[in-house]
Design an enzyme around this catalytic site. Structure first.
Site, short mmCIF file in Angstrom:
data_model
loop_
_atom_site.label_atom_id
_atom_site.label_comp_id
_atom_site.label_asym_id
_atom_site.label_seq_id
_atom_site.Cartn_x
_atom_site.Cartn_y
_atom_site.Cartn_z
N GLU A 240 -1.98 -8.93 4.10
CA GLU A 240 -2.02 -9.39 5.49
C GLU A 240 -3.43 -9.56 6.03
O GLU A 240 -3.62 -10.24 7.04
CB GLU A 240 -1.24 -8.42 6.40
CG GLU A 240 -1.86 -7.05 6.62
CD GLU A 240 -1.52 -6.02 5.55
OE1 GLU A 240 -1.66 -4.83 5.82
OE2 GLU A 240 -1.13 -6.43 4.44
N CYS B 127 0.83 -1.20 0.00
CA CYS B 127 0.00 0.00 0.00
C CYS B 127 0.87 1.26 0.00
O CYS B 127 1.53 1.54 -0.99
CB CYS B 127 -0.98 -0.03 1.17
SG CYS B 127 -2.34 1.16 0.99
N SER C 90 0.28 -12.20 37.39
CA SER C 90 -1.04 -11.56 37.32
C SER C 90 -2.17 -12.57 37.32
O SER C 90 -3.33 -12.19 37.49
CB SER C 90 -1.13 -10.72 36.04
OG SER C 90 -1.16 -11.57 34.91
N GLY C 91 -1.84 -13.85 37.11
CA GLY C 91 -2.86 -14.87 36.98
C GLY C 91 -3.21 -15.16 35.53
O GLY C 91 -3.89 -16.14 35.24
N GLY C 92 -2.74 -14.32 34.61
CA GLY C 92 -3.02 -14.51 33.20
C GLY C 92 -2.04 -15.45 32.54
O GLY C 92 -1.04 -15.86 33.13
N VAL C 93 -2.31 -15.77 31.27
CA VAL C 93 -1.48 -16.74 30.56
C VAL C 93 -0.06 -16.22 30.35
O VAL C 93 0.90 -16.99 30.41
CB VAL C 93 -2.14 -17.13 29.21
CG1 VAL C 93 -2.29 -15.94 28.29
CG2 VAL C 93 -1.37 -18.24 28.53
N ASP C 94 0.11 -14.91 30.12
CA ASP C 94 1.44 -14.39 29.81
C ASP C 94 2.40 -14.56 30.98
O ASP C 94 3.49 -15.13 30.83
CB ASP C 94 1.35 -12.90 29.43
CG ASP C 94 0.46 -12.66 28.23
OD1 ASP C 94 0.32 -13.58 27.42
OD2 ASP C 94 -0.09 -11.56 28.12
N SER C 95 2.02 -14.06 32.14
CA SER C 95 2.93 -14.16 33.29
C SER C 95 3.08 -15.60 33.75
O SER C 95 4.14 -16.00 34.23
CB SER C 95 2.45 -13.27 34.44
OG SER C 95 1.19 -13.68 34.93
N SER C 96 2.02 -16.42 33.58
CA SER C 96 2.10 -17.82 33.99
C SER C 96 3.10 -18.58 33.11
O SER C 96 3.91 -19.37 33.61
CB SER C 96 0.72 -18.47 33.91
OG SER C 96 -0.19 -17.84 34.78
N HIS D 172 -3.63 -5.12 0.45
CA HIS D 172 -3.12 -5.57 1.75
C HIS D 172 -3.16 -7.10 1.82
O HIS D 172 -4.21 -7.69 2.12
CB HIS D 172 -3.95 -4.98 2.89
CG HIS D 172 -3.71 -3.53 3.12
ND1 HIS D 172 -2.76 -3.06 3.99
CD2 HIS D 172 -4.29 -2.44 2.56
CE1 HIS D 172 -2.77 -1.73 3.97
NE2 HIS D 172 -3.68 -1.33 3.11
#
Length: 508
Positions: A169, A79, A221-227, A167
């Site tokens: 993508e 583009c 934090s309890g989330g998937v990332d930090s876990s 585009h």
């Protein structure tokens, strides 16, 4: 040596989608501001120039020195990137008679060109531009056209340079993934060695080398990332990792207890801290969303620092920061979109160095890494949840009572999604409390004057773009009825049907 594609960002809303598509080809890529191309980096095997909200003729348009890479490594302009290549190298870009936006059909395709290998002769593409390329540079040839855009795709006859005005993508370009594969794999020569397994092996080795025998503290934090970050670090350094899980009082209903039990199963060393009283006190009377985020981020660091001081030999602070956090926190114009409390470094009073093992991953890549690490599926498939928690799902100021109302409504909604088999079909779901609004209702013979809530559920692959989830009417009717009947303080339920962009997933 890890190969990589550099994506130069000129401010397009879909730049991150280009990155996702390249990663899906098992190829590492890095999204950089348009003026930050890394010089003399032997790992770079190709460059993609993104779209842009600007015209190449705008005085403030972003410009890059093409001589840094043209003729040295393969280049693909998308583009604005295509228009910039043409404009800079002697072609002509003019304002289109009407904005070219939406689906178009490539009617003429040169399938002998590497970029269009395995393409059908006709193929749907997605256009989104106000300017159009009316003439291409002398040493280029047209390799794709639509009924309205003659120069829809073109390539240099002397150098490895390709350009498309559509585009590839986005989802609506039906063979976009094939085009990007042709460029990344066949033209640039990617070995396609970027995978969850290779990431785990290389990252564990890097963490061992980086951290040695140092003690590391991780904010959970309890989330998937930090876990996932915690399990990855645990594999690398074991007992030298101490995790701290701060309860700011705005988690989901019973989440603190449930998450602590999950972490025990994973064998992690976790310290749980209930700091809700401090957070509620400091947030009292604050309504501005950005100020809420900053207060929560500051308080989190203060609470975390108090616990960290008890571990006197800790040299590192680890966080579950992922790539979209860093991309979204600061765009190329320098304007903050929204603050992420785990982005931006550490305050001076904290003596630890920063360790972010997931900083290059998109969310679905984090999940693949979690599976590679053998984590329980219910942890891996957890929906994303904002760091500030329910504070940014309550419009207006924060009180324990408002949090109680939202927790109860949210619990009914999320449990319902699971019971109906809908939870894994959506990317993220939650309830927003419109506490600055009161609506009139009738319950029994009495008039009520209580708060409305908005249900939000979106489908997405990376959170950079999202569409509202088309949940069954029967489900929404049941959930609405249950929330109104069981949650004291709510008398109206709405459903948010906004997509991102232009809206964001969270309301604040």
């Amino acid at each position: 040596m890890t190969q990589k594609i550099i994506i130069l960002d000129f401010g397009s809303q879909t730049t991150q989608l280009i990155g996702r598509r390249v990663r899906e080809l098992d190829t590492f890529c890095e999204i950089l501001p348009y003026n930050k191309f890394p010089k003399d980096d032997p790992t770079v095997i190709g460059v993609i120039l993104s779209g842009s909200p600007y015209s190449v003729h705008d005085p403030e348009a972003f410009k890059v020195d093409l001589n840094q890479f043209i003729g040295k490594i393969p280049v693909l302009g998308i583009c604005y990137g295509a228009q910039f290549i043409s404009h800079t190298l002697g072609g002509k870009v003019e304002k289109a008679d009407s904005r070219e936006y939406g689906r178009a059909n490539l009617q003429t395709v040169d399938t002998s060109n590497l970029l269009f290998k395995h393409f059908e002769q006709q193929s749907q593409v997605w256009m989104s531009h106000g300017d159009t390329i009316t003439a291409i540079p002398d040493d280029f040839k047209v390799i794709g056209s639509t009924a309205d855009v003659v120069n829809a795709a073109f390539a240099s006859t002397t150098q490895p340079v390709w350009a498309v005005q559509f585009h590839p993508e986005v989802f609506h370009t039906l063979q976009g993934k094939q085009l990007l594969k042709n460029f990344v794999v066949d033209i640039c020569g990617s070995r396609q060695s970027w995978s969850a397994a290779s990431f785990v092996d290389s990252t564990v080795a890097e963490l061992k080398a980086q951290l040695g025998q140092d003690r590391v503290i991780l904010g959970l934090s309890g989330g998937v990332d930090s876990s996932v970050a915690a399990v990855l670090l645990n594999r690398a350094i074991g007992k030298n990792l101490t995790c701290i899980f701060v309860d700011h009082g705005m988690l989901r209903k019973n989440e603190f207890r449930q998450v602590m039990e999950d972490y025990k199963v994973l064998g992690l060393n976790v310290i749980g801290v209930d700091a809700s009283e401090k957070f509620f006190g400091d947030l009292s009377g604050v309504s501005d969303p950005e100020q809420k985020r900053k207060i929560i981020g500051r308080d989190f660091v203060e609470v975390f620092n108090a616990e960290a001081k008890k571990i006197t030999d800790a040299k590192w602070l680890a966080q579950g920061t992922i790539y979209p956090d860093r991309i979204e926190s600061l765009n190329i114009t320098g304007k903050v979109i929204k603050s992420h409390h785990n982005v931006g470094g550490l305050p001076k009073e904290m003596n630890q160095q920063l360790c972010e093992p997931l900083k290059w991953l998109f969310k679905d890549e984090v999940r693949r890494v979690g599976r590679q690490l053998g984590m329980p599926e219910h942890l891996i498939t957890r929906h994303p949840f904002p760091g500030p928690g329910l504070a940014v799902r309550i419009l207006g100021d924060i009180t324990p009572e408002k949090v109680r109302i939202l927790q109860d409504a949210d619990d009914i909604y999320i449990r319902g999604l699971r019971e109906w088999g809908l939870y894994d079909q959506v990317w993220q779901a939650g309830v927003v409390l419109l506490s600055t609004v009161r609506s009139v209702g009738v319950m029994g013979d009495e008039r009520t004057y209580e708060h409305p809530v908005a249900l939000r559920a979106v489908t997405s692959t990376d959170a950079m773009t999202a569409d509202w989830a088309h949940l069954p009417y029967d489900f929404m009717a049941k959930i609405s009825n249950e929330i109104i009947n069981k949650v004291r303080g709510v008398n109206r339920v709405c459903y948010d049907i906004s997509s991102k962009p232009p809206a964001t997933i969270e309301w604040e």
